[in-house]
Write an enzyme that holds these catalytic residues in place. Structure first.
Site, PDB file in Angstrom:
ATOM      1  N   CYS A   1       0.942  -1.118  -0.774  1.00  0.00           N
ATOM      2  CA  CYS A   1      -0.464   0.391   0.001  1.00  0.00           C
ATOM      3  C   CYS A   1       0.634   1.194   0.348  1.00  0.00           C
ATOM      4  CB  CYS A   1      -0.991  -0.185   0.932  1.00  0.00           C
ATOM      5  SG  CYS A   1      -2.004  -1.242   1.131  1.00  0.00           S
TER       6      CYS A   1
ATOM      7  N   ARG B   1       4.772   0.215  -5.479  1.00  0.00           N
ATOM      8  CA  ARG B   1       5.079  -0.270  -4.578  1.00  0.00           C
ATOM      9  C   ARG B   1       4.098  -2.104  -4.815  1.00  0.00           C
ATOM     10  NH1 ARG B   1       6.951   2.325   0.081  1.00  0.00           N
ATOM     11  NH2 ARG B   1       5.274   1.849   1.361  1.00  0.00           N
TER      12      ARG B   1
ATOM     13  N   TRP C   1      -3.339  -3.118  -1.663  1.00  0.00           N
ATOM     14  CA  TRP C   1      -2.558  -4.333  -1.870  1.00  0.00           C
ATOM     15  C   TRP C   1      -3.782  -4.670  -0.817  1.00  0.00           C
ATOM     16  CZ3 TRP C   1      -0.200  -7.971   0.296  1.00  0.00           C
ATOM     17  CH2 TRP C   1       0.655  -9.013  -0.138  1.00  0.00           C
TER      18      TRP C   1
ATOM     19  N   ASN D   1      -2.029   1.573   6.108  1.00  0.00           N
ATOM     20  CA  ASN D   1      -0.420   0.990   5.438  1.00  0.00           C
ATOM     21  C   ASN D   1      -0.398  -0.272   6.637  1.00  0.00           C
ATOM     22  OD1 ASN D   1       1.316  -0.400   4.196  1.00  0.00           O
ATOM     23  ND2 ASN D   1       2.360   1.263   4.058  1.00  0.00           N
ATOM     24  N   GLY D   2      -0.208  -1.448   5.834  1.00  0.00           N
ATOM     25  CA  GLY D   2      -0.201  -2.540   7.434  1.00  0.00           C
ATOM     26  C   GLY D   2      -1.072  -3.227   7.871  1.00  0.00           C
TER      27      GLY D   2
ATOM     28  N   GLU E   1      18.002 -17.599  -7.573  1.00  0.00           N
ATOM     29  CA  GLU E   1      17.271 -15.844  -8.189  1.00  0.00           C
ATOM     30  C   GLU E   1      16.987 -16.339  -9.165  1.00  0.00           C
ATOM     31  OE1 GLU E   1      16.841 -13.150  -7.001  1.00  0.00           O
ATOM     32  OE2 GLU E   1      16.979 -11.979  -8.697  1.00  0.00           O
TER      33      GLU E   1
ATOM     34  N   LYS F   1      12.754 -15.455 -10.714  1.00  0.00           N
ATOM     35  CA  LYS F   1      12.879 -14.234 -11.712  1.00  0.00           C
ATOM     36  C   LYS F   1      11.577 -14.363 -12.267  1.00  0.00           C
ATOM     37  CE  LYS F   1      14.307 -10.919  -9.622  1.00  0.00           C
ATOM     38  NZ  LYS F   1      14.561 -10.903  -8.846  1.00  0.00           N
TER      39      LYS F   1
ATOM     40  N   GLU G   1       8.105 -14.849 -11.102  1.00  0.00           N
ATOM     41  CA  GLU G   1       7.601 -13.639 -10.192  1.00  0.00           C
ATOM     42  C   GLU G   1       7.000 -13.087 -11.589  1.00  0.00           C
ATOM     43  OE1 GLU G   1       9.633 -10.616  -7.518  1.00  0.00           O
ATOM     44  OE2 GLU G   1      10.787 -11.629  -8.782  1.00  0.00           O
TER      45      GLU G   1
ATOM     46  N   HIS H   1      17.849 -37.502  -7.318  1.00  0.00           N
ATOM     47  CA  HIS H   1      17.503 -37.464  -5.670  1.00  0.00           C
ATOM     48  C   HIS H   1      15.971 -37.534  -6.485  1.00  0.00           C
ATOM     49  CE1 HIS H   1      21.239 -38.483  -3.861  1.00  0.00           C
ATOM     50  NE2 HIS H   1      21.549 -37.861  -4.795  1.00  0.00           N
TER      51      HIS H   1
ATOM     52  N   LYS I   1       6.202  -4.570  -3.836  1.00  0.00           N
ATOM     53  CA  LYS I   1       7.485  -4.408  -3.968  1.00  0.00           C
ATOM     54  C   LYS I   1       7.441  -4.332  -2.314  1.00  0.00           C
ATOM     55  CE  LYS I   1      11.618  -2.872  -5.641  1.00  0.00           C
ATOM     56  NZ  LYS I   1      11.991  -4.218  -6.063  1.00  0.00           N
TER      57      LYS I   1
HETATM   58  O1  M6R Z   1      13.029  -4.887   0.342  1.00  0.00           O
HETATM   59  P1  M6R Z   1      13.927  -6.529   0.397  1.00  0.00           P
HETATM   60  O2  M6R Z   1      15.196  -6.521  -0.223  1.00  0.00           O
HETATM   61  O3  M6R Z   1      13.476  -6.493   1.827  1.00  0.00           O
HETATM   62  O4  M6R Z   1      12.840  -7.107  -0.026  1.00  0.00           O
HETATM   63  C1  M6R Z   1      12.629  -8.378   0.261  1.00  0.00           C
HETATM   64  C2  M6R Z   1      11.591  -9.570  -0.916  1.00  0.00           C
HETATM   65  O5  M6R Z   1      10.171  -9.445  -0.726  1.00  0.00           O
HETATM   66  C3  M6R Z   1      11.969  -8.505  -2.311  1.00  0.00           C
HETATM   67  O6  M6R Z   1      13.102  -9.015  -3.028  1.00  0.00           O
HETATM   68  C4  M6R Z   1      11.588  -9.599  -3.117  1.00  0.00           C
HETATM   69  O7  M6R Z   1      11.403 -10.972  -3.403  1.00  0.00           O
HETATM   70  C5  M6R Z   1      11.473  -9.119  -4.981  1.00  0.00           C
HETATM   71  N1  M6R Z   1      10.457  -9.617  -5.719  1.00  0.00           N
HETATM   72  C6  M6R Z   1      12.456 -10.693  -5.986  1.00  0.00           C
HETATM   73  O8  M6R Z   1      12.040  -9.991  -7.333  1.00  0.00           O
END
Ligand code: M6R
Length: 613
Positions: A2, A27, A74, A102-103, A486, A490, A493, A509, A608
């Site tokens: 949010c 965000r 959000w 927010n929260g 990673e 990506k 996501e 395995h 974000k």
């Molecule tokens: O702001 P942060 O690095 O603490 O965020 C952690 C994760 O939320 C962030 O890396 C998330 O996994 C990304 N969307 C990955 O691309």
């Protein structure tokens, strides 16, 4: 997650609210809204919409006032819908209160039950609506708005940032924060509030970050700050370093693309103090580091998502180069796990935003177990994580807007490698010649990255082949296993293709059972001591009809054949190889997402900055 914007001005605030919300779009959100009140103190007006801020802009056309609050939501409690979008309003007996939040309010059910007994009817499924009704109830008792909000905040449990306006207090905006970010912008005869500075830099760079429990009352000509105990306090005004240009898209189609290509510059900026020196020093990690680091006997790294993958790479480096025992924990697990703490442990938190709720809570948990030395590696200078740590290293990636983290990751790795060198030196594991060699390698990193980014056309062609795939496997070994993780993160996501990463040695395995012609297998093949073992793993895939996409160092001698697609990387980077090998994986997922037509910068369901647990 949010986003909040608020304005109190002499001019029409609606365009500023809309523009601020657009800057906070990165965000992550699913609906948006605003509420305004004019100087005559007539009824609040509200516009809300599901979907993008441009739709809210249309819904708000014609609205005009000097004060307002706005929000991108959000969804946590209740589906994304106009009914659940903020601001929420409590309106009866001639009193109107409007709230954005927010929260999460953890005790909202108890408060809701009591408010219903008091006769309040709820219009939404959100936890936020209790804040509006509770403040209304406090106003009805005759409290002024400031006191009414104070009393409301005192009744709330959870982590939150809120902003409130009411027809009972003309030209007054109240905001408060506890566990979620909120800042005040100081303009010329006007004030702003926002979740982060990017929403405000076009209007002012003079920023005050609210501290835990703070409440601020803004009038057009005055800002009154109260601390958690309700005492009036002065809060520092700082000059934000963020430039308005840094949050513009420029010539790129997407922020993710921009941020991928910004990486050589971001690494150069992050390593400026290292590359221009002949030796690494503990002071790179903060004023107290020279005192703290020589006593460190083990490291505990806490992080989430991509930052966790950076931590996992660092574990390989710290143990193999600095001989420093290292544990890496997912923050959301660690904070609730019963664990054993050892003396002389340095807690490292890694975060792009510095506001990730789980990482902040994990750090507090570590402190509660007696581990008080905390180093934060973070991209946002004034973030909560930086404030909670006695040591710090600021990555200089600039604002990262795309939800998929790219340049934050590689700059985190650069910081972690520098930390490894400092610890190796302190522990007698690195001599002066090795130190110079590694500094030279760090200096070369930006140009090595450029060489890899130049391979984009070949990667784009490869991406076409993933368009109809529903699953993918990513393989890596050793320090490149977290890079495979990673790469898989990506891809899933932003392209919504189910992707899993395995340490290549684990293949037989279990996961080998999944391999057939419909399962693309992406592998990282650096020229290191494990390359021959990796080649055997790749043979096992090919023997089962699996199609291979291999990102290989140039002299691994992996041949391109039917079903085996090889992209050779020009440079060898030794220990720094993970920083190079992640680039083709970022480009691959970006181009697969383009082929699939997904919303690259704002993938569905994601935010974000994850400021709730
Ligand atoms: O702001 P942060 O690095 O603490 O965020 C952690 C994760 O939320 C962030 O890396 C998330 O996994 C990304 N969307 C990955 O691309």
């Amino acid at each position: 997650m949010c986003g909040i914007v608020g304005v109190i001005s002499k001019n029409n605030c609606v365009p500023i609210l809309i523009d601020g919300l657009k800057k906070l779009e990165y965000r992550g959100y699913d609906s948006a809204g605003l509420a305004i009140q004019n100087d005559q103190g007539s009824d609040l007006q509200r516009a809300r919409s599901v979907g993008r801020v441009v739709e809210l802009e249309q819904a708000a056309a014609g609205l005009e006032a000097q004060m307002g609050i706005a929000h991108t939501r959000w969804a946590t409690h209740g589906v994304p819908s106009e009914r659940n979008a903020h601001p929420h309003i409590s309106d009866s007996d001639g009193i109107s209160v409007s709230v954005v939040h927010n929260g999460i309010i953890e005790n909202h059910e108890d408060i809701r039950r009591q408010l219903m007994v008091d006769g309040y009817a709820f219009q939404s499924d959100t936890d936020t609506e209790v804040i509006a009704h509770l403040t209304h109830k406090n106003l009805r008792k005759g409290l002024p708005l400031l006191k009414a909000v104070q009393a409301t905040v005192a009744a709330l449990e959870g982590a939150f940032a809120i902003a409130v306006i009411s027809n009972r207090a003309k030209r007054t905006l109240i905001a408060s924060k506890k566990g979620a970010p909120l800042l005040v912008g100081h303009g010329q005869g006007e004030f702003f509030i926002a979740s982060d500075a990017s929403a405000l830099v076009a209007y002012t760079k003079k920023i005050t970050y609210l501290q835990e429990g703070d409440l601020v009352q803004l009038n057009a000509d005055q800002a009154l700050f109260l601390n958690a105990q309700g005492a009036e306090v002065q809060r520092e005004i700082i000059e934000s370093q963020l430039s308005a240009d840094a949050v513009e898209l420029g010539p790129y189609d997407h922020y993710m693309q921009k941020e991928i290509f910004e990486q050589p510059g971001a690494i150069a900026a992050t390593l400026e103090m290292v590359s221009n020196a002949s030796a690494v020093k503990p002071e790179l990690f903060g004023a107290g580091a020279a005192e703290v680091l020589p006593h460190v006997q083990q490291v505990l790294i806490l992080a989430c998502g991509t930052s966790y993958h950076a931590a996992s790479v660092a574990r390989y480096w710290l143990e193999s180069i600095a001989a420093l025992p290292t544990t890496v924990e997912i923050a959301s697990e660690y904070r609730y796990r019963k664990s054993v703490s050892l003396p002389n442990t340095l807690v490292i938190t890694i975060s792009q935003s510095g506001e990730t709720a789980d990482t902040l809570a994990a750090l507090e948990h570590a402190k509660s177990l007696g581990m008080h030395n905390a180093l934060s590696i973070c991209n946002v200078p004034e973030s909560a994580l930086i404030r909670a740590s006695n040591l710090k290293f600021l990555t200089r990636a600039g604002p990262e807007i795309g939800v998929a983290s790219t340049k934050a990751f590689t700059t985190q790795l650069a910081a972690l490698f520098t930390f490894t060198m400092v610890m190796a030196k302190l522990r007698g594991q690195m001599n002066a010649v090795e130190e110079k060699t590694l500094i030279a390698q760090l200096r070369h990193l930006p140009s090595a990255m450029q060489n890899i980014l130049a391979l984009e056309p070949q990667i784009k062609a490869m991406a076409q082949r993933f368009a109809d795939k529903r699953h993918a496997l990513f393989l890596g070994r050793g320090v490149h296993f977290p890079i495979a993780q990673e790469g898989a993160l990506k891809l899933k996501e932003i392209s919504y293709i189910h992707a899993e990463a395995y340490a290549a040695g684990e293949l037989k395995h279990g996961p080998l059972a999944l391999v057939d012609a419909d399962m693309p297998v992406v592998s990282i093949a650096p020229k290191d001591s494990l390359i021959e073992k990796l080649k055997s793993n790749l043979q096992e895939v090919r023997a089962r009809g699996g199609e291979l996409y291999i990102f290989a160092d140039r002299d691994t001698r992996i041949e391109e054949t039917d079903g085996v697609h090889v992209l050779n990387l020009v440079d060898h980077a030794g220990h720094l190889s993970p920083i190079l090998h992640v680039l083709p994986l970022q480009l691959l997922s970006y181009h697969v997402a383009l082929v699939k037509g997904t919303d690259v910068d704002k993938p569905r369901n994601l935010a974000k900055s994850v400021t709730v647990e």
